[in-house]
Design a protein around this motif. Structure first.
Motif, PDB file in Angstrom:
ATOM      1  N   TYR A 133     110.206  52.489  44.762  1.00  0.00           N
ATOM      2  CA  TYR A 133     109.443  51.351  45.268  1.00  0.00           C
ATOM      3  C   TYR A 133     109.893  50.895  46.653  1.00  0.00           C
ATOM      4  O   TYR A 133     109.360  49.913  47.177  1.00  0.00           O
ATOM      5  CB  TYR A 133     109.545  50.181  44.278  1.00  0.00           C
TER       6      TYR A 133
ATOM      7  N   ARG B 151     101.240  45.889  35.107  1.00  0.00           N
ATOM      8  CA  ARG B 151     102.099  46.921  34.535  1.00  0.00           C
ATOM      9  C   ARG B 151     103.045  46.263  33.527  1.00  0.00           C
ATOM     10  O   ARG B 151     103.278  45.054  33.566  1.00  0.00           O
ATOM     11  CB  ARG B 151     102.894  47.645  35.622  1.00  0.00           C
TER      12      ARG B 151
ATOM     13  N   GLN C  99      96.437  44.486  39.027  1.00  0.00           N
ATOM     14  CA  GLN C  99      97.155  45.754  38.883  1.00  0.00           C
ATOM     15  C   GLN C  99      98.341  45.610  37.923  1.00  0.00           C
ATOM     16  O   GLN C  99      99.481  45.916  38.272  1.00  0.00           O
ATOM     17  CB  GLN C  99      97.658  46.254  40.245  1.00  0.00           C
TER      18      GLN C  99
ATOM     19  N   LEU D 140      97.939  46.562  47.518  1.00  0.00           N
ATOM     20  CA  LEU D 140      97.222  47.730  47.030  1.00  0.00           C
ATOM     21  C   LEU D 140      98.181  48.855  46.644  1.00  0.00           C
ATOM     22  O   LEU D 140      99.098  49.193  47.403  1.00  0.00           O
ATOM     23  CB  LEU D 140      96.249  48.217  48.106  1.00  0.00           C
ATOM     24  N   ASP D 141      97.944  49.404  45.439  1.00  0.00           N
ATOM     25  CA  ASP D 141      98.714  50.557  44.936  1.00  0.00           C
ATOM     26  C   ASP D 141     100.212  50.295  44.848  1.00  0.00           C
ATOM     27  O   ASP D 141     101.017  51.215  44.899  1.00  0.00           O
ATOM     28  CB  ASP D 141      98.461  51.801  45.798  1.00  0.00           C
ATOM     29  N   TRP D 142     100.583  49.023  44.725  1.00  0.00           N
ATOM     30  CA  TRP D 142     101.988  48.671  44.581  1.00  0.00           C
ATOM     31  C   TRP D 142     102.827  49.133  45.775  1.00  0.00           C
ATOM     32  O   TRP D 142     103.987  49.489  45.636  1.00  0.00           O
ATOM     33  CB  TRP D 142     102.561  49.228  43.266  1.00  0.00           C
ATOM     34  N   LYS D 143     102.231  49.088  46.941  1.00  0.00           N
ATOM     35  CA  LYS D 143     102.950  49.429  48.168  1.00  0.00           C
ATOM     36  C   LYS D 143     103.298  48.133  48.885  1.00  0.00           C
ATOM     37  O   LYS D 143     102.426  47.440  49.406  1.00  0.00           O
ATOM     38  CB  LYS D 143     102.091  50.320  49.075  1.00  0.00           C
TER      39      LYS D 143
END
Length: 271
Positions: free
Chosen positions: A65, A104, A102, A145-148
């Motif tokens: 990450y 998790r 998003q 976005l997209d865990w970035k």
């Protein structure tokens, strides 16, 4: 982005739409101050802070990450629930993904406090301030976005926290006689995470800054160094970080975390 805008994105489960690092900025202290203003806004509208989440304590995930140290955020009454024992003997919860972005899932160990730890608390003094321990699921989310993201983005984003589901609680004195014994117990413990009865990943307590108790001790020091942050109180819950990777969630799934004895198991249905 202002704290008011951060809260709007949180409420509406909307992506920020900005490049990593833009919202969080270059300064850790400033990012936490943004989060603390969001905390005040939530309290002003009637939400009640119930404790804290500690994230990125699992060193095995730092490279994945691109975040290389722990961070933290607030746990709220609106996202906190306690599992009820089921006929199967496993604690079960349902997880509502409404207004999450998003989402998790992370299997974690949760602590409940019975007192504020002493100033400059040793590990033993911290142990003496703990009431109970439980397995838990934290639902985390990202508005990037997209865990970035960057580390400061996660701090401004309320520590990526969405929900906390707490399993069967056990008094800490029933698990260990002192801090060293609890540290060893949690460090040596393992968890297997299942989705729809299929094993997805295994993790160990040593992943979490050597043990969840050590992660809690580290967090306490960090919290007390943050201007304006509220110290730990009796009744607070603190979840100390995932033992595995964070797994994407879909409605209709069933998840189960089986921790080593005597820590217990927790099951959740996603809705």
């Amino acid at each position: 982005m202002t704290p008011e805008q951060l809260l709007q994105h949180h409420d509406q489960a909307r992506l920020w739409g900005q490049a990593p690092g833009v919202v969080g900025g270059p300064d850790t202290a400033a990012a936490y101050q943004q989060a603390l203003v969001v905390r005040q806004l939530r309290q002003q509208r009637g939400e009640v802070a119930k404790g804290y989440k500690v994230g990125f304590t699992n060193r095995t995930l730092w490279q994945r990450y691109d975040v290389f140290g722990p961070m933290w955020g607030t746990v709220w009454d609106t996202g906190l629930s306690f599992a009820e024992p089921a006929p199967s003997g496993r604690a079960e919860v349902s997880i509502d993904l409404t207004h999450t972005c998003q989402p998790r899932l992370e299997p974690e160990i949760v602590f409940g406090m019975k007192a504020t730890p002493a100033a400059n608390a040793s590990m033993q003094q911290l142990f003496e301030a703990i009431d109970w321990i439980a397995p838990g699921f934290e639902v985390v989310q990202s508005h990037c976005l997209d865990w970035k993201f960057t580390a400061t983005d996660t701090m401004a984003d309320s520590g990526l926290h969405a929900r906390l589901l707490v399993g069967q609680r056990q008094l800490v004195q029933h698990l260990a006689a002192d801090a060293q014994a609890l540290h060893i117990l949690l460090a040596q413990a393992q968890v297997t995470l299942f989705k729809n009865d299929q094993a997805m990943e295994q993790g160990t307590g040593t992943n979490v800054l050597d043990s969840p108790l050590n992660a809690l001790h580290h967090f306490l020091k960090e919290l007390r160094q943050c201007p304006g942050a509220v110290d730990l109180q009796a009744g607070d819950v603190i979840t100390t970080g995932t033992w595995t990777d964070a797994w994407p969630l879909q409605v209709g799934e069933n998840w189960r975390a089986e921790f080593s004895a005597p820590l217990g198991c927790l099951s959740a249905r996603i809705r």
